[in-house]
Write an enzyme that holds these catalytic residues in place. Structure first.
Site, PDB file in Angstrom:
ATOM      1  N   LEU A 128       5.692  12.513 -10.971  1.00 25.06           N
ATOM      2  CA  LEU A 128       5.744  12.876  -9.408  1.00 25.06           C
ATOM      3  C   LEU A 128       4.517  12.694  -8.612  1.00 25.06           C
ATOM      4  O   LEU A 128       3.235  12.411  -9.319  1.00 25.06           O
ATOM      5  CB  LEU A 128       5.883  14.503  -9.562  1.00 25.06           C
ATOM      6  CG  LEU A 128       7.274  14.931  -9.941  1.00 25.06           C
ATOM      7  CD1 LEU A 128       7.241  16.462 -10.095  1.00 25.06           C
ATOM      8  CD2 LEU A 128       8.457  14.363  -9.013  1.00 25.06           C
TER       9      LEU A 128
ATOM     10  N   THR B   1       5.351   3.187  -4.830  1.00 17.24           N
ATOM     11  CA  THR B   1       6.785   3.654  -4.943  1.00 17.24           C
ATOM     12  C   THR B   1       6.850   4.604  -3.948  1.00 17.24           C
ATOM     13  O   THR B   1       7.756   4.735  -3.102  1.00 17.24           O
ATOM     14  CB  THR B   1       7.119   4.163  -6.151  1.00 17.24           C
ATOM     15  OG1 THR B   1       6.766   2.981  -7.299  1.00 17.24           O
ATOM     16  CG2 THR B   1       8.403   4.337  -6.365  1.00 17.24           C
TER      17      THR B   1
ATOM     18  N   LEU C 161       0.759  -1.147   0.042  1.00 23.39           N
ATOM     19  CA  LEU C 161       0.121   0.127  -0.111  1.00 23.39           C
ATOM     20  C   LEU C 161       0.939   1.319  -0.059  1.00 23.39           C
ATOM     21  O   LEU C 161       1.909   1.325   0.619  1.00 23.39           O
ATOM     22  CB  LEU C 161      -0.884  -0.001   1.198  1.00 23.39           C
ATOM     23  CG  LEU C 161      -2.058  -1.084   1.488  1.00 23.39           C
ATOM     24  CD1 LEU C 161      -2.559  -1.053   2.616  1.00 23.39           C
ATOM     25  CD2 LEU C 161      -2.989  -1.331   0.168  1.00 23.39           C
TER      26      LEU C 161
ATOM     27  N   TYR D 254      16.766  14.118 -10.489  1.00 24.10           N
ATOM     28  CA  TYR D 254      16.422  14.322  -8.998  1.00 24.10           C
ATOM     29  C   TYR D 254      16.943  13.051  -7.832  1.00 24.10           C
ATOM     30  O   TYR D 254      17.402  13.216  -7.059  1.00 24.10           O
ATOM     31  CB  TYR D 254      15.368  15.103  -8.621  1.00 24.10           C
ATOM     32  CG  TYR D 254      14.022  14.026  -8.890  1.00 24.10           C
ATOM     33  CD1 TYR D 254      13.799  13.493  -7.536  1.00 24.10           C
ATOM     34  CD2 TYR D 254      13.285  13.738  -9.868  1.00 24.10           C
ATOM     35  CE1 TYR D 254      12.510  12.707  -7.486  1.00 24.10           C
ATOM     36  CE2 TYR D 254      12.511  12.907 -10.060  1.00 24.10           C
ATOM     37  CZ  TYR D 254      11.970  12.169  -8.740  1.00 24.10           C
ATOM     38  OH  TYR D 254      10.828  11.535  -8.555  1.00 24.10           O
TER      39      TYR D 254
ATOM     40  N   GLU E 289      19.753  13.130  -5.109  1.00 24.86           N
ATOM     41  CA  GLU E 289      19.303  12.934  -3.634  1.00 24.86           C
ATOM     42  C   GLU E 289      19.917  11.923  -3.049  1.00 24.86           C
ATOM     43  O   GLU E 289      20.350  12.022  -1.908  1.00 24.86           O
ATOM     44  CB  GLU E 289      17.647  12.919  -3.561  1.00 24.86           C
ATOM     45  CG  GLU E 289      16.691  14.020  -3.912  1.00 24.86           C
ATOM     46  CD  GLU E 289      15.418  13.816  -3.786  1.00 24.86           C
ATOM     47  OE1 GLU E 289      14.995  12.880  -3.561  1.00 24.86           O
ATOM     48  OE2 GLU E 289      14.808  14.932  -3.993  1.00 24.86           O
TER      49      GLU E 289
ATOM     50  N   GLY F 211      19.045  10.590  -8.570  1.00 21.60           N
ATOM     51  CA  GLY F 211      20.537  10.689  -8.661  1.00 21.60           C
ATOM     52  C   GLY F 211      21.060  11.518  -7.456  1.00 21.60           C
ATOM     53  O   GLY F 211      22.193  11.084  -6.611  1.00 21.60           O
TER      54      GLY F 211
ATOM     55  N   HIS G 250       7.461  38.579   8.405  1.00 23.29           N
ATOM     56  CA  HIS G 250       8.799  38.939   8.511  1.00 23.29           C
ATOM     57  C   HIS G 250       8.958  38.571  10.020  1.00 23.29           C
ATOM     58  O   HIS G 250       8.315  38.910  10.752  1.00 23.29           O
ATOM     59  CB  HIS G 250       9.199  40.562   8.353  1.00 23.29           C
ATOM     60  CG  HIS G 250      10.557  40.811   8.676  1.00 23.29           C
ATOM     61  ND1 HIS G 250      11.622  40.521   8.075  1.00 23.29           N
ATOM     62  CD2 HIS G 250      11.227  41.222   9.662  1.00 23.29           C
ATOM     63  CE1 HIS G 250      12.622  40.845   8.442  1.00 23.29           C
ATOM     64  NE2 HIS G 250      12.503  41.412   9.732  1.00 23.29           N
TER      65      HIS G 250
ATOM     66  N   ASP H 176       2.327   7.523 -12.853  1.00 25.88           N
ATOM     67  CA  ASP H 176       3.376   7.302 -13.569  1.00 25.88           C
ATOM     68  C   ASP H 176       3.200   6.372 -14.853  1.00 25.88           C
ATOM     69  O   ASP H 176       3.875   6.666 -15.978  1.00 25.88           O
ATOM     70  CB  ASP H 176       4.305   6.764 -12.682  1.00 25.88           C
ATOM     71  CG  ASP H 176       5.205   7.710 -11.604  1.00 25.88           C
ATOM     72  OD1 ASP H 176       4.842   8.729 -11.704  1.00 25.88           O
ATOM     73  OD2 ASP H 176       6.415   7.066 -11.072  1.00 25.88           O
TER      74      ASP H 176
HETATM   75  P1  FAD Z   1       3.166   3.893  -7.803  1.00 30.36           P
HETATM   76  O1  FAD Z   1       3.542   4.783  -6.644  1.00 30.36           O
HETATM   77  O2  FAD Z   1       4.462   3.565  -8.520  1.00 30.36           O
HETATM   78  O3  FAD Z   1       2.238   2.771  -7.323  1.00 30.36           O
HETATM   79  C1  FAD Z   1       1.929   1.850  -8.376  1.00 30.36           C
HETATM   80  C2  FAD Z   1       1.388   0.677  -7.499  1.00 30.36           C
HETATM   81  O4  FAD Z   1       0.882  -0.365  -8.530  1.00 30.36           O
HETATM   82  C3  FAD Z   1       2.533  -0.193  -6.679  1.00 30.36           C
HETATM   83  O5  FAD Z   1       2.304  -0.275  -5.591  1.00 30.36           O
HETATM   84  C4  FAD Z   1       2.476  -1.370  -7.619  1.00 30.36           C
HETATM   85  O6  FAD Z   1       3.010  -2.590  -6.745  1.00 30.36           O
HETATM   86  C5  FAD Z   1       1.338  -1.638  -8.106  1.00 30.36           C
HETATM   87  N1  FAD Z   1       0.920  -2.618  -9.244  1.00 30.36           N
HETATM   88  C6  FAD Z   1       1.715  -2.493 -10.396  1.00 30.36           C
HETATM   89  N2  FAD Z   1       1.094  -3.399 -11.298  1.00 30.36           N
HETATM   90  C7  FAD Z   1       0.015  -4.144 -10.496  1.00 30.36           C
HETATM   91  C8  FAD Z   1      -0.692  -4.961 -10.860  1.00 30.36           C
HETATM   92  N3  FAD Z   1      -0.687  -5.492 -11.999  1.00 30.36           N
HETATM   93  N4  FAD Z   1      -1.740  -5.591  -9.951  1.00 30.36           N
HETATM   94  C9  FAD Z   1      -1.803  -4.882  -8.793  1.00 30.36           C
HETATM   95  N5  FAD Z   1      -0.849  -4.063  -8.447  1.00 30.36           N
HETATM   96  C10 FAD Z   1       0.058  -3.346  -9.237  1.00 30.36           C
HETATM   97  N6  FAD Z   1       7.850  12.024  -6.201  1.00 30.36           N
HETATM   98  C11 FAD Z   1       7.711  13.194  -5.812  1.00 30.36           C
HETATM   99  O7  FAD Z   1       6.353  13.884  -6.156  1.00 30.36           O
HETATM  100  N7  FAD Z   1       8.261  13.765  -4.786  1.00 30.36           N
HETATM  101  C12 FAD Z   1       9.480  13.172  -4.344  1.00 30.36           C
HETATM  102  O8  FAD Z   1      10.352  13.523  -3.551  1.00 30.36           O
HETATM  103  C13 FAD Z   1       9.642  11.690  -5.102  1.00 30.36           C
HETATM  104  N8  FAD Z   1      10.743  11.134  -4.594  1.00 30.36           N
HETATM  105  C14 FAD Z   1      11.092  10.046  -5.325  1.00 30.36           C
HETATM  106  C15 FAD Z   1      12.171   9.488  -4.818  1.00 30.36           C
HETATM  107  C16 FAD Z   1      12.435   8.178  -5.584  1.00 30.36           C
HETATM  108  C17 FAD Z   1      13.583   7.099  -5.018  1.00 30.36           C
HETATM  109  C18 FAD Z   1      11.585   7.460  -6.436  1.00 30.36           C
HETATM  110  C19 FAD Z   1      12.019   6.184  -7.156  1.00 30.36           C
HETATM  111  C20 FAD Z   1      10.378   8.156  -6.783  1.00 30.36           C
HETATM  112  C21 FAD Z   1      10.342   9.391  -6.370  1.00 30.36           C
HETATM  113  N9  FAD Z   1       8.854  10.154  -6.558  1.00 30.36           N
HETATM  114  C22 FAD Z   1       8.934  11.528  -5.923  1.00 30.36           C
HETATM  115  C23 FAD Z   1       8.428   9.674  -7.471  1.00 30.36           C
HETATM  116  C24 FAD Z   1       7.057   9.055  -7.134  1.00 30.36           C
HETATM  117  O9  FAD Z   1       7.425   8.128  -6.271  1.00 30.36           O
HETATM  118  C25 FAD Z   1       6.219   8.433  -8.089  1.00 30.36           C
HETATM  119  O10 FAD Z   1       5.805   9.605  -9.039  1.00 30.36           O
HETATM  120  C26 FAD Z   1       4.572   8.061  -7.780  1.00 30.36           C
HETATM  121  O11 FAD Z   1       5.058   7.008  -6.791  1.00 30.36           O
HETATM  122  C27 FAD Z   1       3.714   7.454  -8.849  1.00 30.36           C
HETATM  123  O12 FAD Z   1       2.434   7.078  -8.251  1.00 30.36           O
HETATM  124  P2  FAD Z   1       1.748   6.073  -9.058  1.00 30.36           P
HETATM  125  O13 FAD Z   1       0.503   6.004  -8.266  1.00 30.36           O
HETATM  126  O14 FAD Z   1       1.549   6.331 -10.275  1.00 30.36           O
HETATM  127  O15 FAD Z   1       2.694   4.807  -8.976  1.00 30.36           O
END
Ligand code: FAD
Length: 462
Positions: free
Chosen positions: A316, A41, A38, A179, A183, A181, A441, A309
């Protein structure tokens, strides 16, 4: 439990879980399928754990370099890496548990497992078929692996493993100056690693304002990170626990070699669509594999939507959340909308780099005549009081209409400071609106007002 829902969301990252909550608030019967964790990423291996470690190591840097100036003496400073990582894990656990709580509170059915769309309106999870009026794909992204540097989970790794080193690597090579890399490079450099970042283009954070990225680069170099631009990591060989990496200069084609303990490959992220069954359904994807959607986030197949994503517009977390809310609202007959032009981006280094709107180059290209105001954090009272004088604010406006086109902030807490500029962009403010607004301020945000005043050459403290 009935197997029929108004909406089945696949993926519980910020795009998916937020869409599920909003849809439930709007009266829909919602299920969310998640195969791994839950919070996706963002909560598990992205935004949150990186920020937990950046905050811990930032405190360390302060203790090492700033406390004495504040008159605070520490005789013996040491790092307990295990405790630092365990705090990071606790933060992740608290927040992911919170997502489970939100599901319960909003009566969202959490289905554990890999979701596959077998037909429009049908989702299969571990042999059980669930029916839905609409399906939302929010399956996110995964690190890109490059053929020349295949992940081995130990020495050649992605951002995920770089959050769990049990000892500080002596030498760390980061491939990719985006970003993620910088961080990760900052975290391990603050903990004592000798960090080198190699980047194929000629600077860090290629899409950001070049002037601001250049100032941040100098700051990171001062902190001890080394950068090699216009350089490609060609090959990596693991030899007795070390990695021998061959680098090639993009300009001279000259080859060099470095030997490091770990290589973090952070060259971008690819959409996750594996096993979803999209090809057989005829869901269109672009050349890079991102799911194509229309203005209503509907894919090429009616009743199947996608956000976050996996559609690759702005990768983001806050963008995924806004898209998730928009889809839920559109499905409920409301006017869901995402204003991409006002989406902020923050790099959580020290100082932080935060931006909203156009870069100088983009503004020039789009508007021709622009005007720019700059203000150094050195001249900001609060920055002086806090010993946080590194950085500057840059405000860009349209020369003809005074419309605010972009704001770029390099400062401690820039990620918080950018919020007022996001609101200003959202309300189509002029530069004058920013310049005339009260700013308490002493605050770091006064530098934004001053930069807006500087656009007409009337900053007070410059
Ligand atoms: P995700 O968060 O990737 O979630 C997708 C979910 O779908 C996952 O839990 C996965 O397990 C699940 N899933 C995939 N396929 C299936 C399937 N077939 N069945 C069931 N479940 C499935 N963004 C920011 O805004 N600020 C930050 O500071 C930032 N820092 C980051 C640092 C790092 C190291 C990384 C890697 C990313 C960072 N990001 C940041 C980017 C951010 O994490 C992503 O943009 C965001 O998580 C995207 O959300 P999402 O819901 O699209 O996908």
């Amino acid at each position: 439990m009935s197997n029929s829902f108004d909406l089945i969301v696949i993926g519980a990252g910020p795009g998916g879980y937020v869409a599920a909550v909003r849809a439930a608030q709007l009266g829909m019967k919602v299920a969310c399928v998640e195969k791994q964790y839950l919070g996706g990423t963002c909560l598990n291996v992205g935004c949150i754990p990186t920020k937990a470690l950046l905050d811990s190591t930032e405190r360390l840097r302060f203790a090492q370099h700033s406390f004495a100036k504040h008159g605070i003496k520490i005789d013996k400073l040491s790092v307990d890496l295990a405790a630092m990582l365990s705090r990071k894990n606790d933060v992740v656990k608290a927040l992911t548990t919170g997502v489970g709580f939100l599901f319960k509170k909003n009566k969202i059915t959490h289905i554990n497992g890999l979701g596959k769309i077998t037909a429009p309106g049908k989702v299969d999870v571990a042999g059980t078929t669930y029916d839905a009026k609409n399906i939302l794909i929010a399956t996110g992204s995964a690190p890109i692996q490059i053929g020349s540097l295949p992940f081995d989970g130990k020495n050649i790794i992605s951002s995920t493993e770089a959050l769990t080193f049990d000892k500080v690597p002596e030498k760390l090579l980061v491939v990719g100056g985006g970003y993620i890399g910088v961080e990760l490079g900052s975290i391990w450099s603050r903990l004592g690693s000798e960090v080198t970042v190699v980047e194929f283009t000629d600077g860090i954070m290629p899409p950001s304002d070049r002037e601001m990225a250049g100032v941040l680069l100098k700051s990171l170099q001062k902190q001890g990170l080394t950068f090699q631009f216009k350089t490609a990591a060609q090959k990596a060989v693991v030899e007795i626990g070390k990695v021998r990496v061959t680098l090639e200069s993009a300009e001279t084609k000259q080859i060099s070699e470095v030997i490091v303990d770990k290589v973090v490959v952070a060259v971008g992220r690819r959409p996750v669509t594996d096993g979803l069954g999209l090809e057989s359904l005829g869901v269109k994807m672009n050349k890079r594999g991102f799911v194509e959607v229309d203005d209503h986030y509907q894919t090429s197949v009616a009743g199947i939507y996608a956000v976050g994503d996996v559609i690759g517009k702005i990768m983001l977390a806050h963008n995924a959340e806004e898209e998730g809310v928009a889809v839920a609202e559109m499905l409920a007959g409301k006017a869901g909308h995402v204003n991409y032009a006002a989406c902020p981006a923050v790099v959580y280094t020290h100082p932080e780099l935060a931006a909203v709107g156009l870069t100088e180059a983009q503004a020039r290209e789009k508007y021709g005549e622009i005007k720019i105001g700059r203000f150094s954090m050195l001249a900001n009272g609060r920055a002086r009081a806090s010993d946080e004088t590194e950085g500057m604010v840059k405000v860009i406006g349209d020369a003809k209409t005074d419309r605010l086109l972009g704001v770029h902030i390099l400062s401690a807490h820039a990620g918080e400071m950018i919020a007022e500029c996001v609101v200003a962009m959202e309300f189509a403010a002029t530069v004058e609106d920013l310049a005339r607004s009260f700013h308490a301020h002493p605050t770091l945000c006064e530098a934004i007002k001053e930069a807006a005043l500087a656009v007409e050459g009337r900053a007070i403290h410059a």
